[in-house]
Design an enzyme around this catalytic site. Structure first.
Site, PDB file in Angstrom:
ATOM      1  N   LYS A   1       9.801   3.610  -1.134  1.00 60.43           N
ATOM      2  CA  LYS A   1       9.633   2.432  -1.853  1.00 60.43           C
ATOM      3  C   LYS A   1       8.317   1.959  -2.904  1.00 60.43           C
ATOM      4  O   LYS A   1       7.524   2.320  -2.339  1.00 60.43           O
ATOM      5  CB  LYS A   1      10.168   1.568  -0.790  1.00 60.43           C
ATOM      6  CG  LYS A   1       8.935   0.959   0.042  1.00 60.43           C
ATOM      7  CD  LYS A   1       8.711   0.078   1.136  1.00 60.43           C
ATOM      8  CE  LYS A   1       7.021  -0.005   1.479  1.00 60.43           C
ATOM      9  NZ  LYS A   1       7.618  -1.686   2.580  1.00 60.43           N
TER      10      LYS A   1
ATOM     11  N   LYS B   1       0.768   2.267   9.034  1.00 62.14           N
ATOM     12  CA  LYS B   1      -0.274   1.962   7.794  1.00 62.14           C
ATOM     13  C   LYS B   1      -1.241   2.092   9.305  1.00 62.14           C
ATOM     14  O   LYS B   1      -2.583   2.868   8.476  1.00 62.14           O
ATOM     15  CB  LYS B   1      -0.314   0.096   7.982  1.00 62.14           C
ATOM     16  CG  LYS B   1       0.491  -0.687   7.303  1.00 62.14           C
ATOM     17  CD  LYS B   1       0.339  -2.004   6.834  1.00 62.14           C
ATOM     18  CE  LYS B   1       1.252  -2.969   6.139  1.00 62.14           C
ATOM     19  NZ  LYS B   1       1.071  -4.325   6.092  1.00 62.14           N
TER      20      LYS B   1
ATOM     21  N   LYS C   1       2.577  -1.908  -3.341  1.00 61.43           N
ATOM     22  CA  LYS C   1       0.600  -1.921  -3.710  1.00 61.43           C
ATOM     23  C   LYS C   1       0.386  -1.005  -2.999  1.00 61.43           C
ATOM     24  O   LYS C   1      -0.419  -0.327  -4.230  1.00 61.43           O
ATOM     25  CB  LYS C   1       0.572  -3.284  -3.592  1.00 61.43           C
ATOM     26  CG  LYS C   1       0.687  -3.210  -2.075  1.00 61.43           C
ATOM     27  CD  LYS C   1       0.323  -5.300  -1.786  1.00 61.43           C
ATOM     28  CE  LYS C   1      -0.022  -5.449  -0.302  1.00 61.43           C
ATOM     29  NZ  LYS C   1       1.639  -6.411   0.289  1.00 61.43           N
TER      30      LYS C   1
END
Ligand code: TYM
Length: 332
Positions: A195, A112, A198
């Site tokens: 995967k 992230k 969102k």
């Protein structure tokens, strides 16, 4: 009865199929035989910027979806993380027991923070897993039902529980991850190498549960597979088809072997069309139930308040023990 605990972020409003098959479905199954605590993790959500009105609305939408998926407040404790202040309080204690290097090894943070860049990455994002440690340990959870991407966070929780127990005295249950192999990692429909998520998936690869069912059906029908023609299970060579087979199996209850036999002599299109229908059949009543919970926000908020009170009773007891073991002077 064994304790289970898990959480889900309210960040995007609608959950996606990976959230449901990887985690929420297990939450529903586990609520009857276990003492189950499930929460919408709004404290975790603010590790990245959130619009206040949207966050509030998405928290309700998340709770409504959990009820729509089959959580029953009679059988589990459903609450919002920020309603239970002990989460932030225990997180501070855990921050002080976690090594900087240890926290730096969390792969989700690395992924992230590399997306946001150093200047827009908050310290909250860095300590995100430590808040999650507090979430789990406060409830003395035996098992944590999650998808594969959360395994490392449950592992570090085990390490911290053991560390606290040996540094002070036995205080925390050491939790185990509860991860079902078949649905632990639902892949992106357009890029079966990654995967479904969102933040990383393309819109066509992500099946959002609250989207128009027709739009989702189309995503299944245009899922990326490979140039072969035979429906068979092979995670390496046929990642796309294997992902569709796993999703079908989870929704239909048929085993992958049964499905391979069922599709013998038929092409990928048959699998995609059937999956689109199967998903639509499941999602329509899910959306209907979710909508009824959203139609009565006052009742929804009441249910969450009851959940928070039940959660606090457990959390405050754990926190009081921790404060005592650490050597904090009692307030009275
Ligand atoms: P979150 O909100 O990202 O995801 C919620 C759950 O969905 C699972 N999941 C998937 N499973 C299979 N395939 C996928 N493609 C997929 N994508 C997501 C996740 O593994 C997760 O179980 N850090 C957590 C929330 C959390 C938590 C906790 C979980 C906060 N405190 C305490 C357990 C215990 C998270 O961000 O999940």
């Amino acid at each position: 009865r064994p304790r289970v605990l898990s959480g889900i972020q309210p960040t995007s409003g609608s959950f996606h199929l990976g959230n449901y098959l990887g985690a929420v479905r297990q939450w529903v199954d586990l609520q009857k035989e276990n003492d189950a605590f499930y929460m919408v993790v709004d404290l975790h959500a603010i590790t990245v910027p959130q619009d206040p009105a949207t966050l509030r609305q998405n928290t309700r939408i998340s709770a409504a979806q959990l009820l729509g998926a089959g959580l029953d407040p009679e059988h589990c404790t459903l609450f919002v993380q920020s309603h239970v202040p002990e989460h932030a309080q225990l997180a501070w204690v855990m921050n002080c027991l976690t090594g900087f290097g240890e926290a730096s090894r969390m792969t989700q943070f690395k992924d992230k923070s590399s997306r946001y860049g150093a200047d827009s990455t908050t310290v909250g994002l860095f300590t995100y897993p430590i808040l999650q440690i507090a979430d789990i340990l406060l409830y003395q959870a035996d098992a944590v039902p999650v998808g594969e991407d959360q395994r490392q966070h449950v592992e570090i929780t085990r390490d911290l529980a053991e560390r606290f127990n040996s540094r002070y005295s036995p205080t925390f249950t050491v939790p185990k991850p509860y991860i079902l192999k078949e649905t632990a990692k639902i892949q992106d429909l357009q890029d079966p190498a990654v995967k479904m998520s969102k933040s990383a998936s393309s819109p066509k690869g992500l099946v959002s549960l609250l989207d128009e069912p027709k739009a989702s059906a189309k995503k299944f029908r245009s899922a990326v597979t490979d140039t072969g023609t035979v429906v068979s299970y092979d995670e390496q060579e046929k990642a796309g088809v294997s992902n569709l087979l796993r999703i079908h199996s989870a929704l239909s209850g048929q085993s992958v072997e049964q499905l391979v036999a069922h599709f013998e002599g038929r092409m990928y299109g048959a699998l995609k069309t059937e999956l689109a229908e199967l998903f639509t059949e499941w999602v329509l009543p899910f959306q209907e139930r979710t909508r009824t919970f959203l139609d009565d926000p006052a009742e929804l908020d009441r249910a969450l308040a009851v959940g928070a009170e039940k959660a606090r009773a457990v959390a405050s007891e754990t926190l009081a023990t921790v404060y005592d073991r650490i050597g904090f002077l009692p307030a009275s």
